[in-house]
Design a protein around this motif. Structure first.
Motif, mmCIF file in Angstrom:
data_model
loop_
_atom_site.group_PDB
_atom_site.id
_atom_site.type_symbol
_atom_site.label_atom_id
_atom_site.label_comp_id
_atom_site.label_asym_id
_atom_site.label_seq_id
_atom_site.Cartn_x
_atom_site.Cartn_y
_atom_site.Cartn_z
ATOM 1 N N LEU A 100 0.788 -1.310 -0.119
ATOM 2 C CA LEU A 100 0.219 0.088 -0.139
ATOM 3 C C LEU A 100 0.993 1.257 0.081
ATOM 4 N N LEU A 101 0.372 2.140 -0.760
ATOM 5 C CA LEU A 101 1.112 3.591 -0.996
ATOM 6 C C LEU A 101 0.015 4.571 -0.146
ATOM 7 N N PHE A 102 0.497 5.324 0.973
ATOM 8 C CA PHE A 102 -0.501 6.076 1.558
ATOM 9 C C PHE A 102 -0.180 7.627 1.166
ATOM 10 N N ASP A 103 -1.180 8.461 1.711
ATOM 11 C CA ASP A 103 -1.165 9.692 1.444
ATOM 12 C C ASP A 103 -0.438 10.192 0.012
ATOM 13 N N VAL A 104 -1.421 9.990 -1.206
ATOM 14 C CA VAL A 104 -0.686 10.304 -2.390
ATOM 15 C C VAL A 104 -1.302 11.464 -2.819
ATOM 16 N N GLU A 105 -0.174 12.180 -3.380
ATOM 17 C CA GLU A 105 -0.589 13.377 -4.293
ATOM 18 C C GLU A 105 0.056 13.435 -5.494
ATOM 19 N N ARG A 106 -0.687 14.187 -6.476
ATOM 20 C CA ARG A 106 0.100 14.089 -8.029
ATOM 21 C C ARG A 106 0.763 15.366 -7.956
ATOM 22 N N GLY A 107 0.809 16.166 -6.999
ATOM 23 C CA GLY A 107 1.981 17.194 -6.928
ATOM 24 C C GLY A 107 1.783 18.423 -8.000
ATOM 25 N N GLU A 108 0.596 18.780 -8.135
ATOM 26 C CA GLU A 108 0.370 19.937 -9.310
ATOM 27 C C GLU A 108 1.008 21.169 -8.858
ATOM 28 N N PHE A 165 3.920 21.474 -8.475
ATOM 29 C CA PHE A 165 5.321 21.559 -8.961
ATOM 30 C C PHE A 165 5.112 21.652 -10.416
ATOM 31 N N CYS A 166 3.858 22.008 -10.917
ATOM 32 C CA CYS A 166 4.016 22.129 -12.377
ATOM 33 C C CYS A 166 4.711 23.407 -12.899
ATOM 34 N N GLY A 167 5.631 23.393 -13.742
ATOM 35 C CA GLY A 167 6.428 24.642 -14.066
ATOM 36 C C GLY A 167 7.653 24.509 -13.477
ATOM 37 N N ALA A 168 7.935 23.717 -12.253
ATOM 38 C CA ALA A 168 9.095 23.601 -11.757
ATOM 39 C C ALA A 168 10.135 22.536 -12.403
ATOM 40 N N VAL A 169 11.280 22.939 -12.330
ATOM 41 C CA VAL A 169 12.472 22.012 -12.737
ATOM 42 C C VAL A 169 12.388 20.700 -11.721
ATOM 43 N N VAL A 221 -7.547 11.706 -11.322
ATOM 44 C CA VAL A 221 -6.391 12.478 -10.877
ATOM 45 C C VAL A 221 -5.630 12.853 -12.231
ATOM 46 N N LEU A 222 -5.602 12.193 -13.329
ATOM 47 C CA LEU A 222 -4.848 12.423 -14.491
ATOM 48 C C LEU A 222 -5.771 13.514 -15.487
ATOM 49 N N VAL A 223 -5.287 14.810 -15.404
ATOM 50 C CA VAL A 223 -6.304 15.954 -16.105
ATOM 51 C C VAL A 223 -5.238 16.634 -17.034
ATOM 52 N N LYS A 224 -5.953 17.085 -17.731
ATOM 53 C CA LYS A 224 -5.010 18.135 -18.736
ATOM 54 C C LYS A 224 -4.668 19.163 -17.703
ATOM 55 N N ASN A 225 -3.315 19.411 -18.101
ATOM 56 C CA ASN A 225 -2.399 20.408 -17.349
ATOM 57 C C ASN A 225 -2.136 20.102 -16.003
ATOM 58 N N LYS A 226 -2.528 19.024 -15.380
ATOM 59 C CA LYS A 226 -2.167 18.388 -14.030
ATOM 60 C C LYS A 226 -1.695 17.124 -13.860
ATOM 61 N N CYS A 227 -0.685 16.824 -14.913
ATOM 62 C CA CYS A 227 -0.340 15.201 -14.918
ATOM 63 C C CYS A 227 1.104 15.392 -14.025
ATOM 64 N N PHE A 228 1.829 14.263 -14.117
ATOM 65 C CA PHE A 228 2.921 14.232 -12.959
ATOM 66 C C PHE A 228 4.080 13.397 -13.449
ATOM 67 N N SER A 229 5.205 13.649 -12.899
ATOM 68 C CA SER A 229 6.424 12.929 -13.083
ATOM 69 C C SER A 229 6.815 11.910 -11.953
ATOM 70 N N PRO A 267 11.619 21.983 -17.083
ATOM 71 C CA PRO A 267 10.350 22.236 -16.521
ATOM 72 C C PRO A 267 9.298 22.187 -17.488
ATOM 73 N N HIS A 268 8.224 21.672 -17.136
ATOM 74 C CA HIS A 268 7.021 21.756 -18.057
ATOM 75 C C HIS A 268 5.838 22.137 -17.195
ATOM 76 N N THR A 269 4.992 23.041 -17.744
ATOM 77 C CA THR A 269 3.972 23.732 -17.176
ATOM 78 C C THR A 269 2.791 22.665 -16.820
ATOM 79 N N TRP A 270 3.001 21.688 -17.267
ATOM 80 C CA TRP A 270 1.585 20.637 -17.182
ATOM 81 C C TRP A 270 2.059 19.269 -16.512
ATOM 82 N N LEU A 271 3.162 19.199 -16.136
ATOM 83 C CA LEU A 271 3.893 18.137 -15.107
ATOM 84 C C LEU A 271 4.235 18.617 -13.799
#
Length: 220
Positions: free
Chosen positions: A122-130, A132-136, A167-175, A206-210
């Motif tokens: 199990l993986l707990f307290d999960v965030e897509r981390g939006e 950080f969109c636009g951050a290196v 959780v996977l939506v346009k401009n709010k994707c994740f690394s 950086p990518h504005t959508w990741l």
């Protein structure tokens, strides 16, 4: 979805739902087990989910209390990624061709993101981390580490989209900085051709959508 916290949101029922999702997608057969054997394998994790799922549940914000993860030892990435879809979508997810032959096998969990069990956990307290969109990516990964959180691996990112495609939506994707191959590439899941795509980006670009996905802990 409004914020809810365990146990009021029903961690046991949510665990059962996730097991049902994996069963319907064929994970038992993929792992060489019957549905009953697969259920028996993951059953001990149910109590962990009920005991430790105590963080906000908000799909709109890309945050969930827990995710049931099946490792690549049982379910190879090449087979699980095509089982993902966007919320309300039908097109299967795919692995980008920018991964050269044999590349996925080299993207393994970092020491900090090693799975606590060889088969499922199990993986707990999960965030897509939006945030950080636009951050290196390098900078984002450093901030996550400073907060005492852990970066998601490829398998964990696939699990998140499998169980919670919302959780996977346009401009709010994740690394997925928890899986690395010894070079400057950082894997990521984003939307392409109206489907989830597993690709990679450079750690310094950086990518504005990741954003940068992370979690609080792993338990087996």
């Amino acid at each position: 979805m409004s914020d809810q916290t365990s146990p009021s949101f029903g961690a046991g029922a949510e665990f059962d739902r996730q097991v049902g999702t994996l069963t319907a997608l064929g994970y038992p057969a993929m792992s060489g087990r019957t549905p009953e054997q697969f259920a028996e394998l993951v059953a001990p994790l149910r109590a962990e989910a009920v005991a430790h799922a105590n963080t906000p549940y908000d799909l709109d914000a890309g945050r969930v209390p827990f995710v049931l993860v099946v490792t690549r030892e049982l379910a190879p990435v090449e087979r699980t990624m095509p089982l993902t879809t966007l919320h309300g979508g039908r097109l299967p997810g795919f692995v980008d061709r920018s991964f050269e032959p044999g590349a996925l096998e080299r993207f393994v969990a970092t020491k900090e993101a090693e799975p606590p069990a060889p088969d499922a956990y199990l993986l707990f307290d999960v965030e897509r981390g939006e945030e950080f969109c636009g951050a290196v990516p390098d900078d984002a990964m450093a901030v996550v580490a400073e907060r005492g959180r852990t970066l998601l691996t490829i398998e964990e990112g696939i699990a998140l989209v499998t169980h919670h495609p919302q959780v996977l939506v346009k401009n709010k994707c994740f690394s997925l900085g928890g899986s690395r191959s010894g070079d400057r590439r950082v894997p990521a899941i984003w939307i392409s051709q109206k489907a989830p795509k597993l690709g990679w980006c450079w750690e310094g670009n950086p990518h504005t959508w990741l954003g940068m996905a992370s979690a609080g802990s792993r338990r087996a």
